[in-house]
Each structure stands twice: as structure tokens, then as C-alpha cells.
Design a protein around this motif. Structure first.
Motif, short mmCIF file in Angstrom:
data_model
loop_
_atom_site.label_atom_id
_atom_site.label_comp_id
_atom_site.label_asym_id
_atom_site.label_seq_id
_atom_site.Cartn_x
_atom_site.Cartn_y
_atom_site.Cartn_z
N GLN A 4 0.85 -1.18 0.00
CA GLN A 4 0.00 0.00 0.00
C GLN A 4 0.89 1.24 0.00
O GLN A 4 1.81 1.36 0.78
CB GLN A 4 -0.88 -0.01 1.24
CG GLN A 4 -1.89 1.09 1.26
CD GLN A 4 -2.80 0.96 2.49
OE1 GLN A 4 -2.56 0.16 3.36
NE2 GLN A 4 -3.82 1.77 2.53
N SER A 9 -3.61 5.58 0.59
CA SER A 9 -4.26 5.26 1.86
C SER A 9 -5.16 6.41 2.32
O SER A 9 -5.14 7.50 1.78
CB SER A 9 -3.21 4.94 2.92
OG SER A 9 -2.34 6.01 3.09
N GLU A 10 -5.95 6.12 3.31
CA GLU A 10 -6.87 7.10 3.87
C GLU A 10 -6.08 8.23 4.55
O GLU A 10 -5.00 8.00 5.08
CB GLU A 10 -7.78 6.44 4.91
CG GLU A 10 -8.71 5.43 4.33
CD GLU A 10 -9.76 6.06 3.43
OE1 GLU A 10 -10.28 7.14 3.78
OE2 GLU A 10 -10.05 5.48 2.38
N THR A 12 -6.43 9.64 7.45
CA THR A 12 -6.07 9.37 8.84
C THR A 12 -4.92 8.37 8.94
O THR A 12 -4.09 8.46 9.83
CB THR A 12 -7.28 8.84 9.64
OG1 THR A 12 -7.83 7.72 8.96
CG2 THR A 12 -8.33 9.91 9.81
N ASP A 13 -4.89 7.41 8.00
CA ASP A 13 -3.78 6.46 7.97
C ASP A 13 -2.48 7.16 7.60
O ASP A 13 -1.44 6.91 8.19
CB ASP A 13 -4.04 5.34 6.96
CG ASP A 13 -5.20 4.44 7.36
OD1 ASP A 13 -5.55 4.43 8.56
OD2 ASP A 13 -5.75 3.77 6.47
N ARG A 14 -2.55 8.04 6.60
CA ARG A 14 -1.35 8.77 6.18
C ARG A 14 -0.84 9.66 7.30
O ARG A 14 0.35 9.73 7.56
CB ARG A 14 -1.64 9.59 4.92
CG ARG A 14 -1.83 8.76 3.68
CD ARG A 14 -1.83 9.61 2.43
NE ARG A 14 -2.81 10.69 2.44
CZ ARG A 14 -3.98 10.67 1.80
NH1 ARG A 14 -4.34 9.61 1.10
NH2 ARG A 14 -4.79 11.71 1.85
N ASP A 17 0.78 7.41 9.84
CA ASP A 17 2.04 6.89 9.31
C ASP A 17 3.13 7.95 9.34
O ASP A 17 4.26 7.67 9.74
CB ASP A 17 1.86 6.40 7.87
CG ASP A 17 1.03 5.13 7.78
OD1 ASP A 17 0.85 4.46 8.81
OD2 ASP A 17 0.56 4.83 6.66
#
Length: 109
Positions: A4, A9-10, A12-14, A17
Motif C-alpha cells: 500500500q 491510503s486514507e 487518517t492512515d497517512r 504513518d
């Protein structure tokens, strides 16, 4: 197996991260790189208070007090119940000789 990518990615994920990567870089003393990661996390969510705190710490370690001051002030606005952040913001205000504002921050703590 496809990996991924950050761009896919979403938000919030980014954000998470980028923040985690910044934390790891800061822990290893790579503050210039950590600053970039924290700033990227803030591009995803400008109201991410913890990222403002981490950014302020990295700026401090990089001897960039002007940007550290700004980051802590923004963090203190976003995290009004975090005593340590309020006190750190107050310390910067004291150093800037903004005594009334420093007193207000200290009283919040």
C-alpha cells in the motif's frame, strides 16, 4: 502481494504513518527529517495537536526556537487540557517577554 502506498491510503492512515515515522526519526536524532514528517502529518490534519507538540520538540532540538515557539503555541491552543504543553508554551512566551500571555497559559495548567 501489492504494498500500500501512502498516496493511496486514507488521510487518517497517512497522518498516523507520517507521525509514527517522524517519531522514529526524532528518536534516532534525525530531527531535520522528523520535522518534514511531522509537517506532512499536519498537511493531512492541521488540528493534529500531538504532531504540533512533536514538531515543536524537533524544532527545539534543531535549535529553531522561532518555529518551536509557533508549534508549541498552536499545540497549546489545540490541547487545552495538556498541562505539559501549556507549561512549555508558557516558557516560550516568557522567553519572548510576553508575560501576560505566559501567565494565561500557566493558569490554564
Amino acid at each position: 502481494m501489492l504494498s500500500q502506498c501512502l498516496a493511496c491510503s486514507e488521510p487518517t492512515d497517512r497522518k498516523a504513518d507520517r507521525y509514527a515515522k517522524g517519531q522514529a526519526l526524532a528518536a534516532s536524532g534525525r530531527h531535520a527529517e522528523a520535522i518534514l514528517e511531522f509537517r506532512n502529518a499536519l498537511k493531512e490534519d492541521s488540528k493534529f495537536g500531538e504532531a504540533h507538540v512533536a514538531l515543536g520538540r524537533s524544532y527545539q532540538q534543531a535549535d529553531d526556537t522561532v518555529n518551536a515557539y509557533r508549534s508549541y503555541q498552536r499545540a497549546a491552543d489545540l490541547l487545552p487540557n495538556d498541562i505539559e504543553v501549556q507549561l512549555e508554551a508558557a516558557r516560550f512566551l516568557l522567553n519572548a517577554r510576553q508575560f501576560t500571555d505566559a501567565r494565561t497559559r500557566a493558569e490554564r495548567a
